[in-house]
Motif scaffolding. Sequence first.
Motif, PDB file in Angstrom:
ATOM      1  N   GLY A  14      -3.395  -1.569  -8.730  1.00  0.00           N
ATOM      2  CA  GLY A  14      -4.562  -0.703  -8.708  1.00  0.00           C
ATOM      3  C   GLY A  14      -4.899  -0.332  -7.275  1.00  0.00           C
ATOM      4  N   ALA A  15      -6.142   0.016  -7.026  1.00  0.00           N
ATOM      5  CA  ALA A  15      -6.555   0.497  -5.707  1.00  0.00           C
ATOM      6  C   ALA A  15      -6.346  -0.575  -4.641  1.00  0.00           C
ATOM      7  N   MET A  16      -5.771  -0.139  -3.522  1.00  0.00           N
ATOM      8  CA  MET A  16      -5.563  -1.043  -2.382  1.00  0.00           C
ATOM      9  C   MET A  16      -5.704  -0.259  -1.088  1.00  0.00           C
ATOM     10  N   HIS A  17      -6.102  -0.957  -0.040  1.00  0.00           N
ATOM     11  CA  HIS A  17      -6.113  -0.347   1.290  1.00  0.00           C
ATOM     12  C   HIS A  17      -4.751  -0.590   1.930  1.00  0.00           C
ATOM     13  N   GLY A  18      -4.488   0.113   3.027  1.00  0.00           N
ATOM     14  CA  GLY A  18      -3.175   0.070   3.655  1.00  0.00           C
ATOM     15  C   GLY A  18      -2.712  -1.325   4.013  1.00  0.00           C
ATOM     16  N   TYR A  19      -3.572  -2.112   4.640  1.00  0.00           N
ATOM     17  CA  TYR A  19      -3.179  -3.461   5.025  1.00  0.00           C
ATOM     18  C   TYR A  19      -2.855  -4.303   3.789  1.00  0.00           C
ATOM     19  N   GLY A  20      -3.598  -4.114   2.717  1.00  0.00           N
ATOM     20  CA  GLY A  20      -3.324  -4.835   1.471  1.00  0.00           C
ATOM     21  C   GLY A  20      -1.969  -4.460   0.902  1.00  0.00           C
ATOM     22  N   ILE A  21      -1.607  -3.194   1.008  1.00  0.00           N
ATOM     23  CA  ILE A  21      -0.292  -2.740   0.539  1.00  0.00           C
ATOM     24  C   ILE A  21       0.805  -3.432   1.336  1.00  0.00           C
ATOM     25  N   VAL A  22       0.643  -3.470   2.657  1.00  0.00           N
ATOM     26  CA  VAL A  22       1.616  -4.138   3.530  1.00  0.00           C
ATOM     27  C   VAL A  22       1.764  -5.599   3.123  1.00  0.00           C
ATOM     28  N   GLN A  23       0.651  -6.279   2.938  1.00  0.00           N
ATOM     29  CA  GLN A  23       0.673  -7.691   2.575  1.00  0.00           C
ATOM     30  C   GLN A  23       1.311  -7.915   1.205  1.00  0.00           C
ATOM     31  N   HIS A  24       1.002  -7.058   0.250  1.00  0.00           N
ATOM     32  CA  HIS A  24       1.566  -7.195  -1.096  1.00  0.00           C
ATOM     33  C   HIS A  24       3.086  -7.057  -1.068  1.00  0.00           C
ATOM     34  N   ILE A  25       3.580  -6.055  -0.370  1.00  0.00           N
ATOM     35  CA  ILE A  25       5.036  -5.841  -0.289  1.00  0.00           C
ATOM     36  C   ILE A  25       5.704  -7.046   0.362  1.00  0.00           C
ATOM     37  N   GLU A  63       5.911  -1.826   8.638  1.00  0.00           N
ATOM     38  CA  GLU A  63       5.089  -1.602   9.824  1.00  0.00           C
ATOM     39  C   GLU A  63       4.003  -0.588   9.480  1.00  0.00           C
ATOM     40  N   GLU A  64       2.806  -0.857   9.940  1.00  0.00           N
ATOM     41  CA  GLU A  64       1.704   0.057   9.665  1.00  0.00           C
ATOM     42  C   GLU A  64       1.978   1.442  10.241  1.00  0.00           C
ATOM     43  N   GLY A  65       2.748   1.509  11.322  1.00  0.00           N
ATOM     44  CA  GLY A  65       3.121   2.791  11.914  1.00  0.00           C
ATOM     45  C   GLY A  65       4.012   3.623  11.006  1.00  0.00           C
ATOM     46  N   SER A  66       4.683   2.989  10.077  1.00  0.00           N
ATOM     47  CA  SER A  66       5.486   3.696   9.074  1.00  0.00           C
ATOM     48  C   SER A  66       4.675   3.957   7.816  1.00  0.00           C
ATOM     49  N   LEU A  67       3.804   3.017   7.494  1.00  0.00           N
ATOM     50  CA  LEU A  67       3.054   3.111   6.247  1.00  0.00           C
ATOM     51  C   LEU A  67       2.093   4.291   6.227  1.00  0.00           C
ATOM     52  N   TYR A  68       1.279   4.434   7.259  1.00  0.00           N
ATOM     53  CA  TYR A  68       0.223   5.442   7.197  1.00  0.00           C
ATOM     54  C   TYR A  68       0.743   6.882   7.144  1.00  0.00           C
ATOM     55  N   PRO A  69       1.802   7.229   7.882  1.00  0.00           N
ATOM     56  CA  PRO A  69       2.367   8.566   7.677  1.00  0.00           C
ATOM     57  C   PRO A  69       2.905   8.758   6.255  1.00  0.00           C
ATOM     58  N   ALA A  70       3.487   7.695   5.683  1.00  0.00           N
ATOM     59  CA  ALA A  70       3.994   7.786   4.306  1.00  0.00           C
ATOM     60  C   ALA A  70       2.834   7.967   3.326  1.00  0.00           C
ATOM     61  N   LEU A  71       1.746   7.234   3.527  1.00  0.00           N
ATOM     62  CA  LEU A  71       0.570   7.394   2.661  1.00  0.00           C
ATOM     63  C   LEU A  71       0.030   8.818   2.763  1.00  0.00           C
ATOM     64  N   HIS A  72      -0.014   9.340   3.964  1.00  0.00           N
ATOM     65  CA  HIS A  72      -0.502  10.713   4.161  1.00  0.00           C
ATOM     66  C   HIS A  72       0.379  11.712   3.410  1.00  0.00           C
ATOM     67  N   ARG A  73       1.707  11.554   3.527  1.00  0.00           N
ATOM     68  CA  ARG A  73       2.642  12.449   2.809  1.00  0.00           C
ATOM     69  C   ARG A  73       2.454  12.330   1.301  1.00  0.00           C
ATOM     70  N   LYS A  96      -9.866   2.796   3.730  1.00  0.00           N
ATOM     71  CA  LYS A  96      -9.452   3.818   2.774  1.00  0.00           C
ATOM     72  C   LYS A  96      -8.618   3.134   1.695  1.00  0.00           C
ATOM     73  N   TYR A  97      -9.060   3.257   0.457  1.00  0.00           N
ATOM     74  CA  TYR A  97      -8.361   2.669  -0.682  1.00  0.00           C
ATOM     75  C   TYR A  97      -7.551   3.751  -1.388  1.00  0.00           C
TER      76      TYR A  97
END
Length: 108
Positions: A22-33, A44-54, A75-76
């Motif tokens: 369900g809903a998660m923030h970016g850091y939570g997504i990183v931790q879950h994976i 890496e958060e530097g890879s995650l946030y551009p991917a989330l934006h796309r 941001k969830y």
Amino acid sequence: MATKDLQGTLELLVLRTLAATGAMHGYGIVQHIQRASEDLLRVEEGSLYPALHRMEQNGWIESEWALTDSKRRAKYYTLTAQGQRQLKQAEESFDELVKGVRAVLRYA
């Protein structure tokens, strides 16, 4: 085709994570994976946030600002119906990629 599939792996992991949790923030997504992969995968958060934006631009996820458990704004992200369809397609594509790699490994 394989290059595209490999590049889409992060998106696949994020979509699967949101589908499962369900809903998660970016850091939570990183931790879950990281936890789900038993520390084999680190995003890496530097890879995650551009991917989330796309993914948000593609309509696969939506976001909303909310407070974390520690009362910080974050941001969830949630999966959309279009994201669910993309997840199914990405899983099928990844399965084909793995099938191809296994065939090469058996042959070699």
